[in-house]
Design a protein around this motif. Structure first.
Motif, PDB file in Angstrom:
ATOM      1  N   ASP A  23      45.533  47.861  28.242  1.00  0.00           N
ATOM      2  CA  ASP A  23      45.185  47.495  29.619  1.00  0.00           C
ATOM      3  C   ASP A  23      46.122  46.422  30.183  1.00  0.00           C
ATOM      4  O   ASP A  23      46.296  46.325  31.404  1.00  0.00           O
ATOM      5  CB  ASP A  23      43.728  47.000  29.694  1.00  0.00           C
ATOM      6  N   ASP A  57      32.747  53.554  31.997  1.00  0.00           N
ATOM      7  CA  ASP A  57      32.642  52.282  32.725  1.00  0.00           C
ATOM      8  C   ASP A  57      33.927  51.457  32.565  1.00  0.00           C
ATOM      9  O   ASP A  57      34.381  50.809  33.521  1.00  0.00           O
ATOM     10  CB  ASP A  57      31.419  51.479  32.238  1.00  0.00           C
ATOM     11  N   ALA A  58      34.510  51.516  31.364  1.00  0.00           N
ATOM     12  CA  ALA A  58      35.761  50.775  31.134  1.00  0.00           C
ATOM     13  C   ALA A  58      36.884  51.366  31.997  1.00  0.00           C
ATOM     14  O   ALA A  58      37.697  50.626  32.577  1.00  0.00           O
ATOM     15  CB  ALA A  58      36.139  50.838  29.653  1.00  0.00           C
ATOM     16  N   LYS A  68      36.458  52.934  34.849  1.00  0.00           N
ATOM     17  CA  LYS A  68      36.167  52.564  36.254  1.00  0.00           C
ATOM     18  C   LYS A  68      36.691  51.167  36.578  1.00  0.00           C
ATOM     19  O   LYS A  68      37.236  50.927  37.653  1.00  0.00           O
ATOM     20  CB  LYS A  68      34.647  52.582  36.488  1.00  0.00           C
ATOM     21  N   GLU A  69      36.533  50.255  35.632  1.00  0.00           N
ATOM     22  CA  GLU A  69      37.029  48.883  35.853  1.00  0.00           C
ATOM     23  C   GLU A  69      38.543  48.887  36.061  1.00  0.00           C
ATOM     24  O   GLU A  69      39.075  48.162  36.909  1.00  0.00           O
ATOM     25  CB  GLU A  69      36.716  48.014  34.639  1.00  0.00           C
ATOM     26  N   LEU A  70      39.233  49.726  35.289  1.00  0.00           N
ATOM     27  CA  LEU A  70      40.695  49.801  35.430  1.00  0.00           C
ATOM     28  C   LEU A  70      41.082  50.394  36.789  1.00  0.00           C
ATOM     29  O   LEU A  70      42.059  49.962  37.411  1.00  0.00           O
ATOM     30  CB  LEU A  70      41.305  50.644  34.310  1.00  0.00           C
ATOM     31  N   ASP A  89      39.361  50.129  39.525  1.00  0.00           N
ATOM     32  CA  ASP A  89      39.154  49.063  40.516  1.00  0.00           C
ATOM     33  C   ASP A  89      40.350  48.108  40.519  1.00  0.00           C
ATOM     34  O   ASP A  89      40.811  47.678  41.578  1.00  0.00           O
ATOM     35  CB  ASP A  89      37.856  48.290  40.207  1.00  0.00           C
ATOM     36  N   ALA A  90      40.844  47.799  39.316  1.00  0.00           N
ATOM     37  CA  ALA A  90      42.006  46.894  39.228  1.00  0.00           C
ATOM     38  C   ALA A  90      43.222  47.541  39.900  1.00  0.00           C
ATOM     39  O   ALA A  90      43.981  46.860  40.600  1.00  0.00           O
ATOM     40  CB  ALA A  90      42.302  46.572  37.764  1.00  0.00           C
ATOM     41  N   THR A 133      42.905  47.199  43.623  1.00  0.00           N
ATOM     42  CA  THR A 133      43.166  45.830  44.087  1.00  0.00           C
ATOM     43  C   THR A 133      44.682  45.577  44.121  1.00  0.00           C
ATOM     44  O   THR A 133      45.206  44.998  45.073  1.00  0.00           O
ATOM     45  CB  THR A 133      42.488  44.811  43.141  1.00  0.00           C
TER      46      THR A 133
END
Ligand SMILES: NC(=O)C1=CN([C@@H]2O[C@H](COP(=O)(O)OP(=O)(O)OC[C@H]3O[C@@H](n4cnc5c(N)ncnc54)[C@H](O)[C@@H]3O)[C@@H](O)[C@H]2O)C=CC1
Ligand SMILES: O=C([O-])CC(=O)C(=O)O
Length: 320
Positions: A90, A303-304, A306-308, A310-311, A314
């Motif tokens: 990541d 979920d992991a 999805k977080e990436l 979102d990053a 951004t």
């Protein structure tokens, strides 16, 4: 009918190995592309000189110009940076996201009909971003991870039971990170599920648990050993297996990071699931029944991912 054309974006460790395998298997002519001048040309020349020894006629050329990938049937993307010991996949997100933008735009402008296999890490986020930047249909853009993770799992299982790897079949689902889900129930030795082999006293639950853990950390184990760079032989072999499935309309069922839209309760993202690969690209997502523990594991992995994503959004608001 002319030869197929295989474009390899990124002429590093995996790219060079992909070129060798593609040429030896005569999948088609190969274009090695990289931003570094000289490297793809030098590797292409070296690899071309394997031809007279190994007996292949595939033409291998190196390029720094996206125009040279025009008309590619298959594109395999390894462009970007690999992790170093102490880093997670990541940690590569920021730098490799910019690379995916350039590569996606290059593909869109020059080879929009290709079947695209992404290998660059962090895989599940990068294949999603590459699809967004390229605008290709979801069934024509897929990520390589599950084939590699399953190969690692199969290798360890074959070792544990002292059997031929040819008789071992395993499935690793989920994202290509520590949360991946090696599915023991669907892992077999010539059709015999691993849990049954444990019941027969041929191994123990503790040993299988240790193999699952080692599989999850399989990439990191090699990164730590190499000291610089990451695995490349098995990753390249995995990408080639996927390319062959497409070019040969093989209808193989392979675990790949594919676009999932509804299956497994997942909506609108790329994650590792079993898919059928044939001439239509990713022809279907195969929804296998998972037990509660594997379902929960897959959810953690999703979920992991999805977080990436979102990053990514951004960092590059054009993706939002
Ligand atoms: N999905 C998976 O299962 C695996 C993924 N990987 C990932 O694959 C990627 C490549 O790995 P290696 O080949 O070992 O790395 P490498 O560093 O040997 O090669 C990467 C190449 O990409 C090139 N590059 C950088 N920016 C570029 C751009 N904008 N356009 C075109 N080329 C560009 C570099 O010049 C370099 O030649 C890494 O991100 C690594 O983490 C590695 C192993 C398995
Ligand atoms: O571990 C890494 O950084 C490279 C990779 O994805 C793997 O070998 O599975």
């Amino acid at each position: 009918m002319g030869r197929k054309k295989i474009a390899l974006i990124g002429a590093g460790n995996i790219g060079g190995t992909l070129a060798l395998l593609a040429a030896q298997k005569e999948l088609g002519d190969v274009v090695l592309f990289d931003v570094v001048e000289g490297v793809p040309q030098g590797k292409a020349l070296d690899l071309s000189q394997v031809g007279p020894i190994a007996g292949f006629d595939a033409k291998i050329t190196g390029s720094n110009d996206y125009a040279d990938i025009a008309g590619a049937d298959v594109i395999i993307v390894t462009a970007g940076v690999a992790r170093k010991p102490g880093m997670s996949r990541d940690d590569l997100l920021g730098i490799n996201l910019k690379v995916m933008k350039a590569v996606g735009e290059g593909i869109k402008a020059n080879a929009p009909d290709a079947f695209v296999i992404c290998i660059t890490n962090p895989l599940d986020a990068m294949v999603w971003a590459l699809r967004e930047f390229s605008g290709l249909p979801h069934n024509k853009v897929v990520g390589m991870a599950g084939v590699l993770d399953s190969a690692r799992f199969s290798h360890f299982i074959a070792d544990e039971f002292d059997v031929s790897v040819k008789d071992v079949n395993t499935f690793v689902l989920g994202g290509h990170g520590d949360t991946m889900v090696p599915v023991v129930r669907y892992s077999t030795v010539n059709g015999i599920p691993v849990p049954d082999l444990v019941k027969m006293g041929l191994s123990s639950q503790d040993k299988i648990d240790a193999i699952v853990k080692r599989t999850r950390g399989g990439g990191g184990e090699i990164v730590a050993l190499l000291g610089t760079g990451s695995a490349f032989y098995a990753p390249a072999a995995s990408g080639i297996a996927m390319a062959e499935a497409y070019l040969g309309d093989q209808k193989r069922i392979l675990p790949c990071a594919a676009y999932v839209d509804g299956q497994y309760g997942v909506d609108g993202l790329y994650v590792g699931v079993p898919v059928m690969i044939g001439a239509g690209g990713v022809e279907k997502v195969v929804e296998i029944e998972l037990d509660d523990a594997d379902k929960a594991g897959l959810q953690v992995s999703v979920d992991a991912v999805k977080e990436l994503l979102d990053a990514c959004k951004t960092l590059d608001p054009s993706l939002a």
